[in-house]
Write a protein that holds these residues in place. Structure first.
Motif: not given
Length: 298
Positions: A205-210, A192-193, A150-158, A182-188
């Motif tokens: 499903m959104a998660i935060e990795n160890y 994204m869902e 979720v840190r990354k923005l989704i481009s039109a190409e992606e 991933t990194s669910k607490t670092k973005g919206d």
């Protein structure tokens, strides 16, 4: 579901549990895909950490925080005696042949443990598919999982790439990919869902990795990660409720690959023809201008 029960259900899962039995499958293969730097390796480490029930975190899969992930080899990591998770090579930006390599990994046409090299021509791709028939793998029940930070923005190409990927996953595996944010607490992650569901995703499903820097187990974080595996097993149970033929399904995946590579070849030839046509037109225009200039001098 209680987290202990959730973990036990995963550890005790058997392909023979359904009324029709395993139908020739011997292993559930959780196939991880995604762009480089989106925490595929970290997700594997988190799954292992929780299911092994120890307090010592270990980096089974090498992970980096850069956009240029290290995974070059298709590595497999057993989670149980039946369930294996695979870290497939990621991409930064995909051209036609790199997309074909992604589908070759999805279809198990590149052996586990083998380095994934992006091929750049039709002959090399077809040769790799044929080589896979030396030791054909048809007993893995494949569940595709697409990992995106979720840190990354989704481009039109992606967005278009991912929508097409999901559609082709269904054609190859009969399963819509599970989306792991991933990194669910670092973005919206809610926004994204929404975007992934509009692309056709059924399970997001959104998660935060160890990680080495964050190893304290929490109920919420561990539950989220286990729920991803549990969702994959629900897809497996659903598939095994209907009669399956693993050998026939591999043949159908192979037909898909042949057709896909053939279309790439046609596309490459069309691009080559367009370039050559453009060069000819430029040359003709240049010659025409030179003739006009000569006439003016005369």
């Amino acid at each position: 579901m209680d987290i202990r029960q959730l973990g036990d259900n995963i550890r005790n899962f058997s392909l023979d549990d359904g009324d029709l039995g395993s139908q020739g499958y011997t292993r559930v293969l959780l196939q991880l895909f995604g762009y480089t730097g989106h925490e595929k390796s970290s997700f594997i480490n988190s799954c292992k950490y929780i299911l092994e029930e120890g307090e010592n975190f270990k980096e089974h899969a090498e992970a980096r925080k850069t956009d240029y992930g290290p995974t070059m080899v298709r590595n497999a990591y057993p989670l149980t005696n039946v369930i294996t998770i695979v870290d497939n090579r990621g991409c930064s930006k995909m051209n036609d042949f790199e997309r074909a390599e992604v589908y070759a990994q999805l279809g198990n046409f590149i052996p586990i443990g083998e380095k994934v090299e992006w091929k750049d021509n039709y002959k090399a791709m077809m040769g790799a598919i044929e080589d896979s028939e030396l030791e054909p793998n048809f007993s893995d029940l494949i569940v595709p999982i697409f990992v995106y930070s979720v840190r990354k923005l989704i481009s039109a190409e992606e967005r278009q790439d991912m929508k097409t990927f999901m559609e082709n996953c269904v054609k190859m595996t009969d399963i819509v990919p599970i989306i792991v944010l991933t990194s669910k607490t670092k973005g919206d992650y809610l926004e994204m869902e929404k975007q992934f569901r509009l692309m056709g995703a059924e399970t997001v499903m959104a998660i935060e990795n160890y990680t080495m820097e964050s190893t304290i187990k929490t109920l919420g974080r561990s539950t989220d990660i286990l729920m991803v595996i549990d969702s994959a097993l629900r897809y497996v149970r659903f598939r095994l409720e209907q009669p399956r033929d693993p050998r026939r399904e591999r043949i159908e995946r192979k037909k898909f690959m042949y057709n896909y590579i053939h279309h790439i070849q046609l596309h490459q030839e069309e691009k080559k023809d367009e370039i050559e046509k453009s060069e000819r037109e430029k040359e003709e225009k240049k010659q025409e201008e030179e003739k006009k200039g000569l006439c003016t001098l005369l």
